[in-house]
Motif scaffolding. Structure first.
Motif, PDB file in Angstrom:
ATOM      1  N   THR A  56      -4.441   5.587   1.507  1.00  0.00           N
ATOM      2  CA  THR A  56      -3.906   4.708   2.554  1.00  0.00           C
ATOM      3  C   THR A  56      -3.950   5.376   3.924  1.00  0.00           C
ATOM      4  O   THR A  56      -4.233   4.731   4.946  1.00  0.00           O
ATOM      5  CB  THR A  56      -2.455   4.296   2.221  1.00  0.00           C
ATOM      6  OG1 THR A  56      -2.424   3.660   0.943  1.00  0.00           O
ATOM      7  CG2 THR A  56      -1.896   3.339   3.265  1.00  0.00           C
ATOM      8  N   LEU A  88       0.807  -1.226   0.000  1.00  0.00           N
ATOM      9  CA  LEU A  88       0.000   0.000   0.000  1.00  0.00           C
ATOM     10  C   LEU A  88       0.837   1.273   0.000  1.00  0.00           C
ATOM     11  O   LEU A  88       0.283   2.369  -0.061  1.00  0.00           O
ATOM     12  CB  LEU A  88      -0.931   0.011   1.222  1.00  0.00           C
ATOM     13  CG  LEU A  88      -1.903  -1.160   1.376  1.00  0.00           C
ATOM     14  CD1 LEU A  88      -2.782  -0.960   2.607  1.00  0.00           C
ATOM     15  CD2 LEU A  88      -2.754  -1.325   0.127  1.00  0.00           C
ATOM     16  N   PRO A 118      -6.741   1.280  -1.758  1.00  0.00           N
ATOM     17  CA  PRO A 118      -7.503   1.976  -0.719  1.00  0.00           C
ATOM     18  C   PRO A 118      -8.636   2.843  -1.255  1.00  0.00           C
ATOM     19  O   PRO A 118      -9.716   2.888  -0.668  1.00  0.00           O
ATOM     20  CB  PRO A 118      -6.430   2.827  -0.024  1.00  0.00           C
ATOM     21  CG  PRO A 118      -5.160   2.066  -0.236  1.00  0.00           C
ATOM     22  CD  PRO A 118      -5.285   1.462  -1.594  1.00  0.00           C
ATOM     23  N   LYS A 130      -6.176  -1.546   6.525  1.00  0.00           N
ATOM     24  CA  LYS A 130      -4.966  -1.725   5.717  1.00  0.00           C
ATOM     25  C   LYS A 130      -4.680  -3.206   5.501  1.00  0.00           C
ATOM     26  O   LYS A 130      -4.340  -3.631   4.390  1.00  0.00           O
ATOM     27  CB  LYS A 130      -3.765  -1.051   6.397  1.00  0.00           C
ATOM     28  CG  LYS A 130      -3.808   0.474   6.389  1.00  0.00           C
ATOM     29  CD  LYS A 130      -2.607   1.053   7.124  1.00  0.00           C
ATOM     30  CE  LYS A 130      -2.673   2.580   7.166  1.00  0.00           C
ATOM     31  NZ  LYS A 130      -1.540   3.160   7.911  1.00  0.00           N
ATOM     32  N   GLN A 186      -4.593  -5.192   1.925  1.00  0.00           N
ATOM     33  CA  GLN A 186      -3.398  -5.945   1.530  1.00  0.00           C
ATOM     34  C   GLN A 186      -3.736  -7.381   1.162  1.00  0.00           C
ATOM     35  O   GLN A 186      -3.276  -7.889   0.132  1.00  0.00           O
ATOM     36  CB  GLN A 186      -2.384  -5.914   2.677  1.00  0.00           C
ATOM     37  CG  GLN A 186      -1.712  -4.560   2.871  1.00  0.00           C
ATOM     38  CD  GLN A 186      -0.822  -4.544   4.101  1.00  0.00           C
ATOM     39  OE1 GLN A 186      -1.072  -5.247   5.084  1.00  0.00           O
ATOM     40  NE2 GLN A 186       0.219  -3.731   4.067  1.00  0.00           N
TER      41      GLN A 186
END
Length: 205
Positions: free
Chosen positions: A135, A129, A153, A143, A147
């Motif tokens: 982010t 990210l 995001p 997060k 991932q």
């Protein structure tokens, strides 16, 4: 003449063609014209109902709404494409395959190369990210979700907002409704839906 009708009316025209010999050409054309008019009226009513649901009360605002809706759709498609690119970027052969497939689509051809199945291939590594827009707006759990699901995001935040708004309007949200709202891989939709349920952002309908 039937080519000037929408596809739905063209299908009706083709189905009813055999009865033209019974009722005569004039009556047959009147029948088809009446159904074409009905189709146009239904489509217009649906469009006006969409405006009313969005709180729009005049055609000036409706034009702005249509323009913004088209822009949002284009942005959503771009983000979906970016998500697909990131999914295959770690595998050079899969990436080349994806690019050739997109070239076929852009040329108006049917994709000559189907995307390789994930079976028999290592799962893609978590998405990095770093530097991706949006982010900084995510918490640590979000997060981690992005991932593992390999979702950028910006796209996640848009999907989250859409699901929250729909949940607030409906008083709850079912998985089928979530899948109808966000047109991405159904497995990713389920993971996002389950995450938002688990974290208390939305409730089940």
């Amino acid at each position: 003449m039937e080519r000037r009708y929408p596809k739905e009316v063209q299908d009706l025209y083709e189905t009813m063609r055999r009865f033209a010999r019974i009722v005569g050409p004039v009556e047959h054309d009147k029948f088809i014209e009446s159904h074409a008019l009905e189709f146009e009226l239904r489509r217009e009513i649906k469009r006006l109902q969409e405006y009313r649901t969005a709180g729009i009360t005049n055609f000036c605002s409706a034009r702005t709404y249509d323009h913004l809706k088209k822009t949002r759709e284009e942005e959503r498609l771009k983000r979906t494409m970016l998500s697909e690119v990131l999914q295959y970027i770690q595998d050079s052969s899969a990436c080349q395959q994806w690019l050739r497939r997109q070239a076929d689509i852009d040329s108006g051809l049917s994709p000559s190369i189907p995307m390789a199945s994930n079976s028999g291939r290592r799962s893609a590594p978590p998405l990095n990210l770093t530097g991706l827009p949006g982010t900084e707006k995510l918490n640590e759990k979000e997060k981690e979700l992005c991932q593992m699901v390999r979702l950028v995001p910006g796209a996640y935040l848009e999907y989250k907002s859409a699901l929250l708004n729909e949940c607030n309007k409906q008083g709850g949200l079912r998985l089928a409704q979530a899948r109808a709202l966000i047109k991405i891989d159904v497995n990713k939709t389920r993971k996002i839906y389950d995450f938002l349920i688990r974290e208390g952002y939305i409730t089940k309908g």
